[in-house]
Design a protein around this motif. Structure first.
Motif, mmCIF file in Angstrom:
data_model
loop_
_atom_site.group_PDB
_atom_site.id
_atom_site.type_symbol
_atom_site.label_atom_id
_atom_site.label_comp_id
_atom_site.label_asym_id
_atom_site.label_seq_id
_atom_site.Cartn_x
_atom_site.Cartn_y
_atom_site.Cartn_z
ATOM 1 N N HIS A 103 -21.780 25.678 63.343
ATOM 2 C CA HIS A 103 -21.455 26.079 64.715
ATOM 3 C C HIS A 103 -19.941 26.164 64.805
ATOM 4 N N ALA A 104 -19.426 27.232 65.404
ATOM 5 C CA ALA A 104 -17.980 27.438 65.489
ATOM 6 C C ALA A 104 -17.295 26.470 66.450
ATOM 7 N N ASP A 105 -18.008 25.991 67.459
ATOM 8 C CA ASP A 105 -17.414 25.168 68.513
ATOM 9 C C ASP A 105 -17.488 23.675 68.171
ATOM 10 N N PRO A 106 -16.315 23.007 68.056
ATOM 11 C CA PRO A 106 -16.324 21.565 67.729
ATOM 12 C C PRO A 106 -17.094 20.721 68.747
ATOM 13 N N ALA A 107 -16.997 21.048 70.031
ATOM 14 C CA ALA A 107 -17.714 20.275 71.049
ATOM 15 C C ALA A 107 -19.225 20.436 70.878
ATOM 16 N N ASP A 156 -18.090 24.231 60.554
ATOM 17 C CA ASP A 156 -17.814 25.509 61.203
ATOM 18 C C ASP A 156 -17.904 26.667 60.207
ATOM 19 N N ALA A 157 -18.239 26.368 58.952
ATOM 20 C CA ALA A 157 -18.318 27.392 57.912
ATOM 21 C C ALA A 157 -19.509 27.124 56.999
ATOM 22 N N VAL A 158 -19.985 28.173 56.359
ATOM 23 C CA VAL A 158 -21.107 28.033 55.423
ATOM 24 C C VAL A 158 -20.549 27.601 54.074
ATOM 25 N N GLU A 159 -20.222 26.318 54.007
ATOM 26 C CA GLU A 159 -19.729 25.683 52.784
ATOM 27 C C GLU A 159 -20.502 24.377 52.623
ATOM 28 N N PRO A 160 -21.639 24.421 51.957
ATOM 29 C CA PRO A 160 -22.515 23.245 51.874
ATOM 30 C C PRO A 160 -22.008 22.177 50.900
ATOM 31 N N ALA A 161 -21.033 21.412 51.349
ATOM 32 C CA ALA A 161 -20.476 20.339 50.513
ATOM 33 C C ALA A 161 -21.512 19.269 50.213
ATOM 34 N N ASN A 162 -22.613 19.249 50.955
ATOM 35 C CA ASN A 162 -23.685 18.286 50.707
ATOM 36 C C ASN A 162 -24.762 18.858 49.783
ATOM 37 N N GLY A 163 -24.528 20.056 49.249
ATOM 38 C CA GLY A 163 -25.499 20.676 48.345
ATOM 39 C C GLY A 163 -26.704 21.275 49.049
ATOM 40 N N ALA A 164 -26.618 21.455 50.357
ATOM 41 C CA ALA A 164 -27.753 21.979 51.133
ATOM 42 C C ALA A 164 -28.100 23.396 50.705
ATOM 43 N N ARG A 165 -29.404 23.635 50.603
ATOM 44 C CA ARG A 165 -29.916 24.980 50.347
ATOM 45 C C ARG A 165 -30.592 25.548 51.582
ATOM 46 N N PHE A 166 -30.651 24.729 52.639
ATOM 47 C CA PHE A 166 -31.146 25.154 53.944
ATOM 48 C C PHE A 166 -29.949 25.142 54.899
#
Length: 148
Positions: free
Chosen positions: A35-39, A80-90
């Motif tokens: 989600h782009a919005d931090p809140a 806020d970005a599609v960077e799955p540092a947790n290894g998520a594939r979903f």
């Protein structure tokens, strides 16, 4: 890749993300919520922490904001970005904005009235891609029903 479109008509984005997260964890997968919005990410995180998990999981849905020391350990990572540092594939795109999700097995596009035209354009655009399955889900009487 499978892309599931979830149109918000009765539930909030937080409620839908909680449902998707519980089902994702029950399937033995990790989830990246974008989600782009931090809140809005803060509200999503609180909803996940306070929601009872389904299918015999923990009593909450553990999550963390991307950029922390333990991103790789998070079952649900908010970013806020599609960077799955947790290894998520979903990946759940909780703000209704399509982003390419390289390497994702499954993408959930959660959209409401404000982004319905963009979701329709995305549906058409993805329909032209080979090797991709699309599903459209809508709510009827409080239940999610596959409409396309």
């Amino acid at each position: 890749m499978q892309v599931d479109f979830y149109q918000l008509t009765q539930s909030t984005a937080e409620q839908v993300v909680v449902l998707l997260a519980a089902n994702t964890l029950a399937a033995g997968q990790r989830l990246l919520v974008v989600h782009a919005d931090p809140a809005a990410r803060e509200r999503l995180g609180q909803a996940l922490w306070s929601a009872p998990a389904a299918k015999g999981a923990e009593r909450f849905l553990a999550n963390g904001e991307a950029g922390g020391a333990h991103d790789g350990r998070q079952p649900i990572l908010l970013s806020d970005a599609v960077e799955p540092a947790n290894g998520a594939r979903f990946v759940a795109l909780a703000d209704g904005v399509w982003r390419e999700a390289e390497g994702a097995e499954r993408v959930f596009l959660v959209f409401g009235e404000a982004t319905i035209d963009d979701a329709r354009a995305c549906w058409r655009m993805l329909g032209e891609r080979a090797g991709l399955t699309r599903n459209y889900w809508k709510q009827e009487d409080g239940r999610w029903v596959k409409a396309a």
